[in-house]
Structures are given as C-alpha cells and as structure tokens.
Motif scaffolding. Structure first.
Motif, PDB file in Angstrom:
ATOM      1  N   GLY A 255       0.726  -1.174   0.297  1.00  0.00           N
ATOM      2  CA  GLY A 255       0.018   0.539   0.084  1.00  0.00           C
ATOM      3  C   GLY A 255       1.136   1.053   0.364  1.00  0.00           C
ATOM      4  N   SER A 256       0.354   2.515   0.256  1.00  0.00           N
ATOM      5  CA  SER A 256       0.964   3.786  -0.066  1.00  0.00           C
ATOM      6  C   SER A 256       0.473   4.902   0.950  1.00  0.00           C
ATOM      7  CB  SER A 256       0.544   4.124  -0.657  1.00  0.00           C
ATOM      8  OG  SER A 256      -0.229   4.522  -1.318  1.00  0.00           O
ATOM      9  N   VAL A 257       1.275   5.564   1.589  1.00  0.00           N
ATOM     10  CA  VAL A 257       0.272   6.629   2.111  1.00  0.00           C
ATOM     11  C   VAL A 257       0.692   8.031   1.927  1.00  0.00           C
ATOM     12  CG1 VAL A 257      -0.301   5.954   4.756  1.00  0.00           C
ATOM     13  CG2 VAL A 257       1.805   6.261   4.326  1.00  0.00           C
ATOM     14  N   SER A 271      -4.892  13.970   2.797  1.00  0.00           N
ATOM     15  CA  SER A 271      -4.593  12.950   3.382  1.00  0.00           C
ATOM     16  C   SER A 271      -5.396  11.460   2.605  1.00  0.00           C
ATOM     17  CB  SER A 271      -3.529  12.739   4.831  1.00  0.00           C
ATOM     18  OG  SER A 271      -5.676  12.331   5.212  1.00  0.00           O
ATOM     19  N   LEU A 273      -4.503   6.710   1.770  1.00  0.00           N
ATOM     20  CA  LEU A 273      -4.569   5.529   2.392  1.00  0.00           C
ATOM     21  C   LEU A 273      -4.940   4.575   1.454  1.00  0.00           C
ATOM     22  CD1 LEU A 273      -2.949   3.165   4.423  1.00  0.00           C
ATOM     23  CD2 LEU A 273      -5.344   3.373   5.468  1.00  0.00           C
ATOM     24  N   ASN A 274      -4.064   3.897   0.602  1.00  0.00           N
ATOM     25  CA  ASN A 274      -4.170   3.070  -0.442  1.00  0.00           C
ATOM     26  C   ASN A 274      -3.154   1.625   0.536  1.00  0.00           C
ATOM     27  OD1 ASN A 274      -5.060   1.995  -2.768  1.00  0.00           O
ATOM     28  ND2 ASN A 274      -3.447   2.161  -3.490  1.00  0.00           N
ATOM     29  N   LEU A 275      -4.279   0.878   0.357  1.00  0.00           N
ATOM     30  CA  LEU A 275      -4.055  -0.886   0.620  1.00  0.00           C
ATOM     31  C   LEU A 275      -4.591  -2.294  -0.292  1.00  0.00           C
ATOM     32  CD1 LEU A 275      -5.066  -0.462   4.447  1.00  0.00           C
ATOM     33  CD2 LEU A 275      -2.308  -1.063   3.334  1.00  0.00           C
ATOM     34  N   SER A 287      -9.361   2.226  -1.003  1.00  0.00           N
ATOM     35  CA  SER A 287      -8.677   3.720  -0.537  1.00  0.00           C
ATOM     36  C   SER A 287      -9.692   4.482   0.382  1.00  0.00           C
ATOM     37  CB  SER A 287      -7.959   3.628  -2.154  1.00  0.00           C
ATOM     38  OG  SER A 287      -9.362   4.420  -3.082  1.00  0.00           O
ATOM     39  N   ASN A 289      -9.268   9.177   0.783  1.00  0.00           N
ATOM     40  CA  ASN A 289      -8.796  10.245   0.773  1.00  0.00           C
ATOM     41  C   ASN A 289      -9.342  11.174   1.393  1.00  0.00           C
ATOM     42  OD1 ASN A 289      -5.972  10.143  -1.346  1.00  0.00           O
ATOM     43  ND2 ASN A 289      -7.855   8.765  -1.960  1.00  0.00           N
ATOM     44  N   SER A 802       5.257  11.354   0.628  1.00  0.00           N
ATOM     45  CA  SER A 802       3.666  10.374   0.247  1.00  0.00           C
ATOM     46  C   SER A 802       4.970   8.614   0.408  1.00  0.00           C
ATOM     47  CB  SER A 802       4.007   9.514  -1.224  1.00  0.00           C
ATOM     48  OG  SER A 802       5.001  10.239  -2.590  1.00  0.00           O
TER      49      SER A 802
END
Length: 829
Positions: A255-257, A271, A273-275, A287, A289, A802
């Motif tokens: 994922g990413s933040v 902000s 978050l992607n999982l 995700s 946002n 990020s």
C-alpha cells in the motif's frame, strides 16, 4: 399543460445514405475474410514498467535474425501488442520507450507448427546514465501522444501532488476549464468526463465540485480521447476525458500513504491511504482520501443599461458589482473492491465507490447603480450563504468469461448509483436608496433537497477471426430518476412566507437503451475500424409546481470510421469520422432560479433540444514523436448559456438556449522532445476558429474568432534523487456563444526528493506563480453590455510526502468486466 416533442435523428434521406454507406462498408469488411492472407501467424506480449503499471504506446519492432527491421507496431493503453502475418523464419522483437532500456527478445522461429508466439509480460528497466560523479535517471514520459488519444501519466508527475483532478485538467494539452467548471477540448464545448471508463451524469457545476474534491494522489492517468469508437457512449461532442484511478498490481500485502498541506489565499490540506492484498486468485483493495480546500475568489461584474433597448451610444445607468467569496470544500473519497478468479476462465468483481462532501459558499456582494454622469441611484449589499452537502455511493458488480479461444471474451456489468444532495441558502440584501441612512432589507432563504438514482446494465462481447479481423458488440441500458424540490421563502416581519413564484418542484426520468457493433479489419498496410451505435432516448420532465409535463422520445444512429495507414517506418496517417450527441441534463431543463443577488440570477430551460455533432479528423505522425492534427466539426442546436437583461428592473439573468449551429475547425501540433538525457518535454500548440450563429430569442447573431493555445510540460531529472517539473500554458481570446472570453495563462513548477530508499518522496509545488489565471469575459449583444472578471484562488504553495510499503513483487493484472463501466450520478443543484 402537456408538451410533446419528437425529435428525428436525421432526415430520412440522410439516414438512408448513412445506413447504405455503413452496411456497404460492413459487407466489404465481411467479404474480405475470404481473401485474407492465409498466413495467420503472430507474436504478442505485454510491456510493463518496473512498478507493474502498463507501459502504453511503446515501440515494438520485428527484426529478422540478421537485424533487418520488417515490421513495427505500438503497444495499446494496457501495454499489450500483437504483430500479425509473419512469414516463416527466425526473428527477434525489440521493445523500446523513452526513459527505458530497449528490450530484445531471444531468437523466435516461426514454422508451420509454431505460429502463435506469446512473449508474456515484458518488464522494462528504467534507463540510467552516469556522467562523472552525477547519476542521471531518465524521466518517464508524463504526456504520451498516440493517434487516437493523449495520455497524461499523473502518477509520474510531481506537479500533481496536492492538486485536485480539476486542476490537473487545467494543465492538460488542448483542455480549457473556465471558472464555472465548463470544459472544452481544442476549443469545442461538450466534453464527457469518465472515471475508470464510466460516464459521469453531472452538470458542469456539479462535475466541478466532484473533480475539486478528487485528490490527484488517487489518480493514475488521464486519457483524452478525441474520436471515441462506437463502444463508448455517444455522449460528448468534443470527445471524452477518462480519469483512471490507481490500481495496485503487486502481489501480497502492500500500500501507500500520503499527506499534503499548503496555502493560497486560504489553507488547504489532505491525506490518503491505499491498501491492497493480492494472491493467485483473490485481490482485495481499498483506498481513502480526505481533502480540505480553502478558497477565496473575487468577482466583478459591470453592466450598462440603455433606455432605447440597444447598446449604442452612452448608457443611462451603470451597475458595478463586486463579490468576495469564502468557499471551503471538505471531501471524503473511498473505494473498496474485490476481484475473484473462480477458475481460469471466470472472474467476478465487486466495487463500491463513495464521495461524501460539504461545500460552503459564503459571499458578500456590493452593487452600486449610478447614472451616466456618476450620480448614485442605489447602493445594495447582499450576503449569500449557501451550505451544500452531498453523498454519492456507487455499487458495481462485474462478470468476465474468457473462452478457450484467447481472443474471445464476454463481460456483463450492473451498476447502481445513489445520490442525495441538500442545499441550504440564505440571501440577505440591504438596499440603501439615495438620500436615506436606513436600508430596506430583503431576506430570502431556500432549501433544495435532491435525490437521484441511476441503474445501468451492460454486456460486451469481443472476438478475433484469424489475425486480421476483430469484432466487438454490446448492449447497454441506463435509467435515471431525479427529484429536485426547490423551496423559497421570504421574510415578512417575523414570519417566513412561501414564495410561490420562486419555488419549483421538478421530477425527471430518463431512459437510454443502446447497442453497438464494431469491426477492426487489418490489411497488409491498412487498418480500418468501423462501428455503428444506436441509442433510443426517452425523457419525462414534470414541473409539479406549474403542473407542466414534457416528453421527448428519439432514436439516433452514431456511425464511426477510423482508417490508419503506415506510409513508411517513420510516417503514419489516420483519417476519422464520427457522429456524437450532447443531451441537456435535468439541471439545464429545470426552470428554477438561483440568485447571486436580487439583480443577478440563473435559470434552466425546459425546451432545450439535444445537440448533434459530426466531426472529421486527420492525423499525421512522424517518428512516433510528432503529431499534426486537422479537425473539423459542425454542431446543430448547440446548447449555450445566453445572457439576458431587463433594463426596466436593472436585472440580468443567464439561461441555456439552443443556437442554430457551431462550426469549429483547426490545426494542432504535438511534439515529444528530449533536449538532453536529463530533460524531456512535451509541447502542444493549437490554432482554431469557433463560429457561433443562431437565434438567442431576441434576434439572430454571428460570433466568430480565431484563437490559439499553447502548453509545455518539462521534466528534469538529476542525481541524488532530485527531479523537477515546469508547466506553462496560454489560452488566447476565444468566442463562446454571444460572449468573448479574454486570454489567460499560468506557469507552475515543482521539485521532488526521493527518500527512505526511494520508497518515500518529498515534494513541493508552486502553482500559477504569477497569479495570471484570470477569467475575463465581454458580452456585447443588442441591449446587453457587460464585463465580468473572476479572480480565482489559483496561486498556492503545497508541500507533500508519500510512502510506499509492503510487498513489491509483480503479479499479472487481471482485467475484469467491472473495469468497463461505473456510473457516477448527478448531485443536484
């Protein structure tokens, strides 16, 4: 009262000619099967970037064993490619793209037995050069130009961080976005916006709010499609803009933040978050946002009134209106989904998309009315407070079946979109007549609850006959039910009195049933893609307040032809024709009034007809880097917002109307250039002419103007993990309806530093450095003499961070039927 309008799709003679041409062409393509080359050998594969994303429009060349190049193709938007009709012998394939090391396959031998070769996934390595002690890594292309579309790789651009989807479109080549959110492409209005290949059912103002609330960090790329095939909905006279959201292709858990913050005139931050979890048969993703967008705008309107009814000579009265707004926007975007491979041939997908937000329009407006000699007639102060809340929820279920024959697929999708929207507005006006110290107060409040439900069902089937003929067909039905109830009340003493004249309850139903067929015939040096789409539209509008019902029922055919001819290794030519439609949405049809102050309001028009456009386009491509495009289009019954004026009451209003026609033609140039190994650029220039003519209700008019625009996107990459971007655009004066829009321009820059082992990045963005993106409009027509200036909050500084985490091993992406269509619904007024 009952109004029935039946709109013919074309004259019978024209329809007969179109049908004769189409079926003659279908017969020609069908009979060509019998004379097709007997050699049906092919080599195919898929080009991917290092992060697993598709590498679109890579150059793929087939070479003989001795190195002689004999054929070349481009990969499509998903990175896939196929080279057909290969003779017996030994060959190798080279795949190349700017910023990547050229990949060369092992020797491939074509025989009678071994005719179909699948190279599978080809992972392209990013190019790296070393100059002394400085390590320079080539920048991936941000803008990719292809014959039928332009692709903006948003996730590769550091200028995207901290921005919204609407702000990304403002910098796209050939795209123009005005202060009201109206989008034009190469000077032509009527652009359909899709998200993940699914149309949005939104008015320009609603779409503007949605795109303002969509964080650029969640977007993968933007496709600008000037000439869509018959597989796409016929809506969108100027073409389609398709916004593709990020989709992780790595296996395992990853994922990413991201987080960003900054300010223009007001603060903004967000902000995300992607999982994602993927194994062999299951992919689960989600995700979220959040974005806060503070904004202050300044609006100035100068209106001149003439007693003789014509804007000639000196005006009798001049109105100077100044507005300062405070417009904070809070949005929550989320996406959850599941891809499930039941077996090697059957796939199910489920996706839920949500957009929940709150928008506040808080403004103060002064309006001074003076005589020509400068004497003050009245002084008005208005406070406009409008709080809007909305909730969009879209549910999608998709099914994909792959047959034993690899090229044959069937997909089915069902979508349900539920939207609720409320607006609470308060209009408080003080009017100070000359010679008085006490103002006359006029207070009005409004409540607008709106609900919209959309149901969509769609099936698609595609097949390949040999290596020369591709076939696609499909059916689609959409149902829209909308209920918009506008209630106005006026304050009288201490009591609120229902405003009968201003209130309006409007219900709208729309059905569109469509079917299409598309054939793609490949000859030795020629490819013809031809399709026909038929759409039946049924609409019912019910103005409950005035007991007025209007119905429209019409069926129309939309042919599409695309011919591609490689002239030589470095030269390609494309010719295209299409017919498309732009239907008025229910916001345009609903005749309710929205007031900025008591002397300026907007209202819909229930008598609007859909506009139809026929387009011709010719493209020439040199060395897959430079493109020259010629385009011509003619739009009938073009829908344009027209300004009206009542001199007796000093009132100005705007309403959509059908003009006779809009003719647009022009020339555009696009170039992909590498100035140095560390400096890549994409430059776009467009020259066009818009010719509006028709009847605005008070008389005929003609408004035409030559216009031009320029856009340059520059990427710089140097050592130590630093990279830079610079974007600049300029839009000249242009004609829109009865108005002339003034020129405006902007320059933006950004810098990025990779950190934490290249898994993290720090970015700083400076948007519209010179605050030069200003919208000015002049309207001169009959008794209308008006200037407007909208000073938007476009200059801002944003800092973002990020970070990517989890397993980064690549898993082959599974294409699902659910990726083909997802509907976003109207949000009300």
């Amino acid at each position: 009262m009952m109004i029935n309008l039946n709109i013919s799709s074309a004259k019978k003679a024209d329809a007969g000619i179109l049908l004769s041409m189409f079926f003659t062409m279908m017969l020609f393509l069908g009979t060509s099967l019998s004379v097709m080359a007997q050699n049906n050998s092919s080599i195919k594969g898929t080009a991917l970037m290092a992060d697993g994303q598709a590498l679109p429009f890579a150059s793929v060349a087939l070479h003989q064993e001795d190195g002689t190049r004999i054929k070349a193709v481009l990969s499509d938007s998903l990175g896939t490619f196929s080279i057909a009709s290969i003779p017996k012998g030994k060959f190798h394939v080279k795949v190349s793209s700017m910023g990547f090391i050229t990949h060369q396959s092992e020797i491939i031998q074509i025989t009678d037995v071994n005719r179909m070769i699948d190279l599978g996934l080809i992972l392209m390595k990013e190019e790296s050069l070393s100059l002394g002690s400085v390590n320079i890594r080539s920048q991936k292309k941000i803008i990719e130009q292809h014959l039928d579309k332009t692709i903006i790789n948003v996730e590769n651009s550091i200028l995207s961080e901290g921005n919204t989807a609407l702000e990304l479109l403002e910098r796209a080549p050939g795209v123009k976005v005005d202060d009201q959110g109206k989008i034009t492409l190469k000077g032509r209005p009527g652009v359909s916006v899709m998200i993940n290949g699914k149309l949005t059912y939104l008015s320009p103002s609603e779409l503007s709010i949605l795109l303002k609330g969509t964080n650029a960090a969640s977007i993968s790329k933007i496709e600008i499609i000037s000439n869509p095939s018959s597989k796409f909905d016929a809506a969108g006279n100027a073409g389609i803009i398709n916004i593709l959201m990020k989709k992780n292709q790595m296996q395992g858990l990853n994922g990413s933040v991201s987080v960003n913050g900054g300010a223009g005139r007001n603060s903004r931050y967000g902000s995300g978050l992607n999982l994602n979890y993927r194994n062999k048969n299951v992919n689960v993703f989600g995700s979220y946002n959040y974005a806060y967008r503070g904004e202050t705008e300044y609006l100035d309107f100068t209106r001149r009134f003439y007693t003789n009814g014509t804007a000639v000579g000196n005006p009798d009265r001049i109105s100077n209106q100044h507005t300062k707004t405070n417009e904070p926007l809070n949005t929550h975007n989320f996406r959850m989904g599941l891809d499930l491979d039941l077996d090697s041939t059957n796939n199910l997908s489920f996706v839920v998309n949500g957009n929940i937000g709150k928008y506040l329009h808080d403004s103060k407006t002064t309006n001074q009315l003076n005589g020509f000699s400068g004497n003050l007639i009245s002084d008005m102060l208005t406070t406009n407070y409008d709080q809007q809340n909305w909730k969009n929820l879209t549910y999608t279920a998709g099914y994909l079946h792959k047959f034993e024959k690899k090229e044959r697929e069937f997909s089915a999708d069902a979508d349900y979109a539920s939207n609720s929207f409320t607006s609470n507005l308060n209009l408080d006006t003080y009017n100070y007549p000359v010679g008085t110290s006490l103002g006359q107060r006029n207070v009005r409040r409004g409540y607008v609850p709106a609900k919209t439900n959309v149901y969509i069902f769609k099936t698609d089937y595609k097949d390949q006959f040999g290596t020369q003929l591709g076939f696609e067909s499909g059916l689609k039905s959409s149902f829209i039910n909308s209920d918009n109830n506008l209630v106005y009340e006026n304050l009288s003493g201490n009591d609120w009195i229902y405003d009968v004249a201003g209130s309006n309850h409007f219900r709208y139903k729309e059905q569109i049933h469509a079917g299409y067929i598309s054939l793609n015939q490949k000859f030795n040096t020629l490819t013809i893609q031809a399709g026909l789409r038929g759409e039946y539209t049924q609409t019912v509008g019910n103005q409950i307040t005035s007991n007025t019902v209007f119905n429209r029922n019409y069926f129309q055919l939309f042919p599409n032809v695309n011919i591609t001819k490689p002239l030589s290794e470095n030269h390609q030519l494309q010719l295209a024709y299409s017919k498309r439609i732009e239907r008025p949405d229910y916001g345009d049809l609903n005749p309710f009034r929205v007031f900025r102050d008591p002397l300026l309001y907007y209202e819909g028009n229930p008598n609007l007809k859909p506009e139809l456009t026929q387009s011709l386009m010719a493209n020439y491509v040199f060395k897959e880097k430079y493109t020259v495009s010629l385009n011509y289009s003619r739009t009938k019954d073009v829908i344009t917002w027209i300004t009206g004026q009542n001199d007796a009451t000093n009132t100005t209003f705007e309403s959509p109307q059908n003009l006779n026609r809009l003719v647009n033609y022009g020339l555009s140039l696009t170039g992909q250039t590498t100035y140095f190994s560390w400096w890549n650029a994409s430059n776009f220039a467009n020259v066009f002419k818009n010719i509006y003519n028709g009847d605005s209700g008070d008389g005929t008019f003609d408004n035409s103007r030559w216009s031009y625009s320029f856009n340059t996107q520059n990427s710089f990459k140097v050592g130590s993990g630093y990279s830079f971007e610079l974007n600049a655009y300029f839009n000249s004066k242009s004609a829109y309806g009865i108005s002339t829009e003034n020129y405006y321009w902007a320059v933006s820059t950004a810098m990025q530093k990779n950190v934490l082992g290249d898994k993290g990045s720090l970015k700083v963005l400076f948007n519209d450095i010179f605050q030069s993106s200003q919208y000015k409009t002049v309207t001169r027509y009959q008794n209308i003499d008006m200037n407007s200036h909208v000073n938007v909050d476009s200059r801002r500084l944003i800092l973002s961070f990020s970070y990517r985490f989890g397993n980064q091993k690549l898993q082959k992406e599974r294409k699902t039927g659910g990726d083909d269509i997802l509907k976003r619904v109207k949000g009300g007024q």
